[in-house]
Design a protein around this motif. Structure first.
Motif, short mmCIF file in Angstrom:
data_model
loop_
_atom_site.label_atom_id
_atom_site.label_comp_id
_atom_site.label_asym_id
_atom_site.label_seq_id
_atom_site.Cartn_x
_atom_site.Cartn_y
_atom_site.Cartn_z
N LEU A 39 -34.43 -30.23 14.72
CA LEU A 39 -35.78 -30.70 14.40
C LEU A 39 -36.47 -29.85 13.35
N GLU A 40 -36.13 -28.58 13.25
CA GLU A 40 -36.79 -27.71 12.27
C GLU A 40 -35.83 -27.32 11.17
N ILE A 41 -36.34 -27.35 9.94
CA ILE A 41 -35.55 -26.90 8.80
C ILE A 41 -36.38 -25.92 7.99
N GLU A 42 -35.69 -25.08 7.25
CA GLU A 42 -36.35 -24.22 6.28
C GLU A 42 -36.06 -24.80 4.91
N ALA A 43 -37.10 -25.26 4.26
CA ALA A 43 -36.95 -25.93 2.98
C ALA A 43 -36.65 -24.90 1.88
N SER A 44 -36.47 -25.40 0.67
CA SER A 44 -35.96 -24.58 -0.44
C SER A 44 -36.84 -23.41 -0.81
N ARG A 45 -38.13 -23.47 -0.55
CA ARG A 45 -39.05 -22.39 -0.90
C ARG A 45 -39.59 -21.68 0.33
N GLY A 46 -38.90 -21.83 1.45
CA GLY A 46 -39.26 -21.12 2.67
C GLY A 46 -40.27 -21.84 3.56
N VAL A 47 -40.72 -23.01 3.16
CA VAL A 47 -41.64 -23.78 4.00
C VAL A 47 -40.84 -24.37 5.15
N ARG A 48 -41.39 -24.26 6.33
CA ARG A 48 -40.72 -24.84 7.50
C ARG A 48 -41.24 -26.27 7.70
N LEU A 49 -40.32 -27.19 7.85
CA LEU A 49 -40.65 -28.59 8.10
C LEU A 49 -40.09 -28.99 9.46
N ARG A 50 -40.83 -29.84 10.16
CA ARG A 50 -40.39 -30.31 11.47
C ARG A 50 -40.13 -31.82 11.39
N ALA A 51 -38.94 -32.19 11.79
CA ALA A 51 -38.53 -33.60 11.78
C ALA A 51 -39.05 -34.31 13.03
N ASP A 52 -39.05 -35.63 12.97
CA ASP A 52 -39.41 -36.45 14.13
C ASP A 52 -38.24 -36.57 15.10
N ALA A 53 -37.03 -36.49 14.56
CA ALA A 53 -35.82 -36.71 15.36
C ALA A 53 -34.64 -35.99 14.71
N CYS A 54 -33.59 -35.85 15.46
CA CYS A 54 -32.32 -35.33 14.92
C CYS A 54 -31.53 -36.53 14.38
N LEU A 55 -30.75 -36.29 13.34
CA LEU A 55 -29.99 -37.36 12.72
C LEU A 55 -29.16 -38.14 13.74
N ASP A 56 -28.47 -37.46 14.63
CA ASP A 56 -27.61 -38.15 15.59
C ASP A 56 -28.38 -39.15 16.44
N ASP A 57 -29.68 -38.89 16.66
CA ASP A 57 -30.48 -39.77 17.51
C ASP A 57 -30.93 -41.06 16.82
N VAL A 58 -30.79 -41.13 15.50
CA VAL A 58 -31.28 -42.31 14.77
C VAL A 58 -30.19 -43.07 14.03
N LEU A 59 -28.96 -42.60 14.12
CA LEU A 59 -27.88 -43.21 13.34
C LEU A 59 -27.61 -44.67 13.68
N GLY A 60 -27.88 -45.09 14.88
CA GLY A 60 -27.58 -46.47 15.28
C GLY A 60 -28.63 -47.48 14.87
N ARG A 61 -29.72 -47.04 14.25
CA ARG A 61 -30.81 -47.93 13.88
C ARG A 61 -30.66 -48.42 12.43
N ASP A 62 -31.29 -49.55 12.14
CA ASP A 62 -31.33 -50.07 10.78
C ASP A 62 -32.67 -49.71 10.15
N TYR A 63 -32.63 -49.36 8.87
CA TYR A 63 -33.83 -49.00 8.13
C TYR A 63 -33.87 -49.82 6.84
N ASP A 64 -35.08 -50.18 6.42
CA ASP A 64 -35.24 -50.88 5.15
C ASP A 64 -34.97 -49.94 3.98
N LEU A 65 -35.15 -48.65 4.21
CA LEU A 65 -35.01 -47.65 3.16
C LEU A 65 -34.51 -46.35 3.78
N VAL A 66 -33.54 -45.72 3.13
CA VAL A 66 -33.10 -44.37 3.47
C VAL A 66 -33.38 -43.50 2.24
N VAL A 67 -34.07 -42.37 2.45
CA VAL A 67 -34.47 -41.49 1.35
C VAL A 67 -33.87 -40.10 1.55
#
Length: 189
Positions: A39-67
């Motif tokens: 859920l937490e990552i350290e971005a390229s300039r040291g800013v910490r970002l928190r995700a809504d979910a882990c990738l494994d938890d959303v892989l089975g869903r369909d999305y109109d857009l992946v970015v």
């Protein structure tokens, strides 16, 4: 309401990730932010970002857009993850939209979906033969949208809004954000 998935990993570029997430959400796009390895990552300039979910938890869903945001290390992590490559292939095969900015188009190359398409990236990340290289700030080729880097993140995000929600939504959000810069966009397909 359109649904978008934004992938983040350690080393993702903050400006590109946050600008895209913010502008999509302002446009009433349902956005899920998924962390590659947690859920937490350290971005390229040291800013910490928190995700809504882990990738494994959303892989089975369909999305109109992946970015995919850029950032050299983040983009390399996305490119090298077989789950991401398979997700991109499925998204493309279904004819659904994909966006990649800065270094992130390297993941599209790994998935084999840029061949014969027009695209852009941060200088040096795409090579001739992997795509027909363009230098515009944003390049839209069919369902694939690419962009150059942090300074083009707003134009990239607004291009994605236009694709998902229409020109009026794009213009309304650009006005609310005081975005008046004219940037070159190449659209094909």
């Amino acid at each position: 309401m359109p649904h978008a998935l934004v992938l983040i990993a350690d080393g993702s570029e903050e400006t590109e990730a946050v600008t895209t997430i913010d502008v999509l959400r302002r446009s009433e796009v349902s956005v899920t932010v998924a962390g590659l390895d947690g859920l937490e990552i350290e971005a390229s300039r040291g800013v910490r970002l928190r995700a809504d979910a882990c990738l494994d938890d959303v892989l089975g869903r369909d999305y109109d857009l992946v970015v995919l945001p850029g950032g050299k290390q983040g983009a390399e992590r996305l490119r090298d993850d077989p789950r991401v490559v398979e997700l991109l292939r499925r998204q493309h095969a279904a004819g659904r939209r994909i966006g990649a900015i800065c270094a992130a188009p390297i993941a599209l190359v790994a998935a084999g979906i840029l061949q014969g398409r027009q695209a852009t990236s941060y200088p040096g990340f795409l090579q001739h033969g992997e795509a027909e290289l363009r230098e515009e700030a944003v390049v839209v080729d069919g369902v694939i949208t690419t962009s150059r880097g942090p300074a083009t993140a707003m134009a990239f995000a607004l291009a994605l809004v236009e694709q998902l929600c229409g020109r009026a939504a794009r213009d309304e959000n650009a006005e609310r954000l005081l975005y008046t810069q004219t940037v070159q966009t190449a659209a094909t397909g």
